[in-house]
Enzyme design. Structure first.
Site, PDB file in Angstrom:
ATOM      1  CB  ALA A  23      -0.940  -0.001   1.202  1.00  0.00           C
ATOM      2  N   GLY A  26       1.205   3.013  -5.944  1.00  0.00           N
ATOM      3  CA  GLY A  26       0.446   2.343  -6.994  1.00  0.00           C
ATOM      4  C   GLY A  26      -0.957   1.951  -6.594  1.00  0.00           C
ATOM      5  N   GLY A  28      -1.982  -0.299  -4.531  1.00  0.00           N
ATOM      6  CA  GLY A  28      -2.169  -0.494  -3.099  1.00  0.00           C
ATOM      7  C   GLY A  28      -2.464   0.802  -2.375  1.00  0.00           C
ATOM      8  CB  SER A 151      -0.754 -10.434 -13.293  1.00  0.00           C
ATOM      9  OG  SER A 151      -0.244  -9.955 -14.518  1.00  0.00           O
ATOM     10  CE1 TYR A 176       4.268 -10.268 -11.617  1.00  0.00           C
ATOM     11  CE2 TYR A 176       3.268 -10.391 -13.790  1.00  0.00           C
ATOM     12  CZ  TYR A 176       3.279  -9.886 -12.508  1.00  0.00           C
ATOM     13  OH  TYR A 176       2.319  -8.992 -12.111  1.00  0.00           O
TER      14      TYR A 176
END
Length: 321
Positions: A23, A26, A28, A151, A176
């Site tokens: 957080a 971005g 978050g 994602s 990823y």
């Protein structure tokens, strides 16, 4: 070119405790701000306390009466996860919303966590698995909504079962994708096990599409000393309102998944525009990599073994070992 604007209505969250990883910037930071504006008490576990304090100041500049606080967390260290869980368990406050948002993306060279796992698998997936497991008593006490940020990279690729930590070969993008597929499978299995065991937790998934965040910028801590070519393209398209989202719009699927009264467990929320790269948030079909319950069960069991965190089937006051 004029930009299309859209938003969602967040219900009143007064009296609710929310924990948001990643957080300090971005998505978050945007999520924490929106949750605080809706009245939630927001706990922000961060790795970098300087960035964390700046994030708290940014939230309070927009929401003067925001109830936000920092805790220490490095998801690449299982000991750090255990330490955070110990702090929150000692505070003995139910957690009503958990947004597993933090992550790292495509280090140019293979790197490992403090526990020896490939950095993306260890941080994006295993660190969050351990966090959920250790916070389970608080999540159960709060009847929590757990939203895990995956994602668009999870729509292709696979779990590299014969070399989970990419020791024999390393491909940053494939690693990823694996981390986000594994995390998605875990999030879906969490919902199934909660329903089967009566844990009272709702678990769903979200993805932001594509938007300009710090994931692809210069990140010296992961060996990237300059912005990637991709982020320059993403910034340009986002500024022009072409196909992609902004940070403000791309956080909306996770915000919807975590707070909407009609958001359900076992589902994926993402942008509804062309290619799901941008656009208003909506439920969408699970990626082809995610529906297998056998694959999810295997990820769950391996993750328990690797983290050393076992999920109790019953008992709201039982801590994960």
């Amino acid at each position: 070119m004029p930009r299309t604007t859209f938003d969602i209505t967040v219900p009143d969250l007064t009296g609710r405790r929310a924990v948001v990883t990643g957080a300090s910037d971005g998505f978050g930071l945007g999520l924490a701000t929106r949750l605080a504006a809706a009245g939630a008490e927001v706990v922000m576990p961060v790795r970098n306390p300087v960035k964390g304090e700046a994030a708290v100041a940014a939230i309070r500049a927009r929401v003067p009466d925001a109830d936000v606080s920092l805790r220490d967390l490095d998801l690449s260290s299982l000991q750090s996860v255990a330490d955070l869980a110990g702090v929150l368990l000692d505070e003995d406050r139910p957690v009503h919303i958990l947004v597993n948002n933090a992550g790292v993306m495509t280090p140019p060279d293979r790197r490992t966590t403090r526990d020896g796992f490939e950095l993306q698998f260890g941080t994006n997936h295993l660190g969050h698995v351990a966090l959920v497991g250790r916070l389970l008593p608080l999540l159960r006490a709060g009847g929590a909504r757990v939203t895990s940020q995956i994602s668009i990279a999870a729509r292709s690729g696979a779990i590299h079962w014969d070399d989970l930590n990419w020791e024999r070969s390393y491909d940053g993008q494939r690693a990823y994708s694996q981390s986000k597929i594994a995390f998605g499978l875990f999030g879906l299995e969490l919902d199934r096990r909660s329903r089967a065991g009566g844990w009272g937790i709702t678990s769903n998934l979200a993805h932001p599409g594509v938007a300009p965040t710090s994931l692809l910028t210069a990140r010296p801590e992961i060996g990237r000393d300059r912005d990637t070519p991709q982020i320059r393209i993403i910034r340009g398209l986002s500024r022009r309102g072409i196909l992609l989202g902004t940070v403000e719009t791309a956080l909306l699927p996770a915000l919807m998944a975590a707070t909407a009264p009609d958001a359900r467990g076992g589902l994926l929320y993402g942008p509804s525009g062309l290619g799901h790269l941008g656009g208003p948030p909506a439920e969408q079909k699970l990626y082809r990599t995610l529906p297998s319950t056998d694959e999810a069960r295997r990820v769950w069991e391996v993750s328990e073994q690797l983290t050393g965190v076992r999920f109790p089937a019953t008992g709201p006051g039982v801590r994960a070992r």
